[in-house]
Design a protein around this motif. Sequence first.
Motif, PDB file in Angstrom:
ATOM      1  N   VAL A   1      -3.441  10.509   0.691  1.00 12.86           N
ATOM      2  CA  VAL A   1      -4.564   9.671   0.245  1.00 12.86           C
ATOM      3  C   VAL A   1      -4.777   8.591   1.303  1.00 12.86           C
ATOM      4  CG1 VAL A   1      -5.417   8.161  -1.594  1.00 12.86           C
ATOM      5  CG2 VAL A   1      -3.899  10.052  -2.169  1.00 12.86           C
TER       6      VAL A   1
ATOM      7  N   PRO B   1      -5.532   5.104   2.821  1.00 13.88           N
ATOM      8  CA  PRO B   1      -5.331   3.779   2.244  1.00 13.88           C
ATOM      9  C   PRO B   1      -6.643   3.143   1.755  1.00 13.88           C
ATOM     10  CG  PRO B   1      -4.124   3.993   4.302  1.00 13.88           C
ATOM     11  CD  PRO B   1      -4.906   5.244   4.138  1.00 13.88           C
TER      12      PRO B   1
ATOM     13  N   HIS C   1       0.848  -1.206   0.000  1.00 12.67           N
ATOM     14  CA  HIS C   1       0.000   0.000   0.000  1.00 12.67           C
ATOM     15  C   HIS C   1       0.878   1.248   0.000  1.00 12.67           C
ATOM     16  CE1 HIS C   1      -2.885  -2.854   2.218  1.00 12.67           C
ATOM     17  NE2 HIS C   1      -3.216  -2.814   0.942  1.00 12.67           N
ATOM     18  N   ASP C   2       1.919   1.232   0.827  1.00 10.35           N
ATOM     19  CA  ASP C   2       2.794   2.407   0.923  1.00 10.35           C
ATOM     20  C   ASP C   2       3.458   2.722  -0.401  1.00 10.35           C
ATOM     21  OD1 ASP C   2       2.254   2.913   3.455  1.00 10.35           O
ATOM     22  OD2 ASP C   2       4.173   2.208   4.310  1.00 10.35           O
TER      23      ASP C   2
ATOM     24  N   LEU D   1       1.007   4.314  -2.765  1.00 14.83           N
ATOM     25  CA  LEU D   1       0.660   5.691  -2.412  1.00 14.83           C
ATOM     26  C   LEU D   1       1.821   6.644  -2.665  1.00 14.83           C
ATOM     27  CD1 LEU D   1      -1.354   5.011   0.869  1.00 14.83           C
ATOM     28  CD2 LEU D   1      -2.243   5.651  -1.365  1.00 14.83           C
TER      29      LEU D   1
ATOM     30  N   LEU E   1      -7.504   3.317  -1.865  1.00 17.67           N
ATOM     31  CA  LEU E   1      -6.908   2.323  -2.773  1.00 17.67           C
ATOM     32  C   LEU E   1      -7.884   1.190  -3.044  1.00 17.67           C
ATOM     33  CD1 LEU E   1      -3.213   1.727  -1.709  1.00 17.67           C
ATOM     34  CD2 LEU E   1      -4.069   2.677  -3.852  1.00 17.67           C
TER      35      LEU E   1
END
Length: 437
Positions: free
Chosen positions: A78, A80, A65-66, A69, A83
């Motif tokens: 944003v 998470p 995720h990181d 982003l 996403l």
Amino acid sequence: MFREPVSGAHRMTDVTEAPSFRIDIANLCLWRRNAAGAEQRLDLTPKTFDVLRYLVENTGKLVTHDELLTSLWPDVHVQPEVLKSHILAIRTVLGDDSTKPRFIETQRGRGYRFVGAMDDIAPPATRPDPTLELGAFAGRTEPLEELLALYNRAASGEPQAVFISGEPGIGKTTLIGQFLSRIRSHPEPAVAQGGCIEGFAGAEPYCPALEALDDLCGSPQRSRVIRALLAVAPAWAVQMPAHITAEQRATLRQQLVTGGRMPMVREGCILFEAIAAEHPLILVLEDLHWADFATIDLVSALCRRRSATKLMLIATYRPEDLKTARHPLKQVAHDLALRKYCHEIALTPLPISAIDDVLTHGADGKPVSTPLSRFLLERTGGNPLFMRVMLEHLLHRGDVARSAEGWRLLVSMDSLPSETPPTLAQAIKTKIEGMTA
Ligand SMILES: Nc1ncnc2c1ncn2[C@@H]1O[C@H](COP(=O)(O)OP(=O)(O)OP(=O)(O)O)[C@@H](O)[C@H]1O
Ligand SMILES: [Mg+2]
């Protein structure tokens, strides 16, 4: 709706049957193709498209995720959760099921992995495939295998240089296009292509190398390349005004005045090696018989360096044109090959078996050495460009027809023209002048 593949497109194929999808980087959309080949454009919101593109470009790799982003929206906060909504939107258009993923796999609490069939992900095509104009690509198995083997060595940190030579129209550019489309490694290599232009010899120093850098700056590698330009190659960076800000240019100029200049060739080598340090880079410099002398110095220096980078340099030239212009490349290419700083692939005319394959679009089980193949071999010597010109001439006269199965003779051999089409006569004349100069 039918469409030809668009430049800069990756194909994504469902592991079962059709439909298949391809992501169209040039037009920022997705195409869905059914079993009959009909395509439907699927629009995604820009952010959803960015997420899909990033995942596809990192096929097979877990993208956290990181990472998503920070890579996609470094300056924007944003949540998470957002996403998730993009992933849901992508799954919906792809008809993917998170419990039995065929395209996007979720790794709970960590991120996502794009798992579409890897074999079907083609690297971005930088130019339309010219072989479609003639028929199947044929007769180049060995050089293709050699290029792929050299690439594997380069990608593992053993830089490679290869010169592809041959007469006009013999298929140098086409071979490179086919090679690039067959690379199946991950990560995909960055590809930078530049070419020399007739009449520009001596006038534009480093013209093809600058064009190749410009090509890279328009690719997904853009930020990495610009960082390298600014960090190690100020003299090259100031020549890329379209990709650096006026402020950066002013700083670079200042740096060049106060810090002194490193020779452009050395700086160029350091630059390409920096770009290829971690990620494979294929640098294609075409038609060096028209190159300015500075470019030849750069090519020679790049071939001689031995840093452990993932650089593959491919250069093309027409040997006959070197004779005409008494070009320094002749000596340079000879010396480099003698000292084993580079590999050489000299393309020769297509043999009759390859002409058969071209004419039958590579289909199996077709009779070999058809009268049309023999006619083409005799009249064109197996030069693919000359073959294309001759076939166009025959098509125009109504002597041949073309279908999905290939080229077919409509008249008897006796009725085929004895004269040479004017465009081909000119091409042959140019070739002969080159050989006798
Ligand atoms: N192996 C092949 N099989 C089928 N067609 C080919 C093959 N090689 C080349 N062609 C066809 O021949 C044409 C000329 O090829 P290409 O442009 O690659 O030649 P080239 O050697 O790069 O020429 P130049 O020196 O002018 O740049 C292409 O349009 C392509 O359609
Ligand atoms: Mg070419």
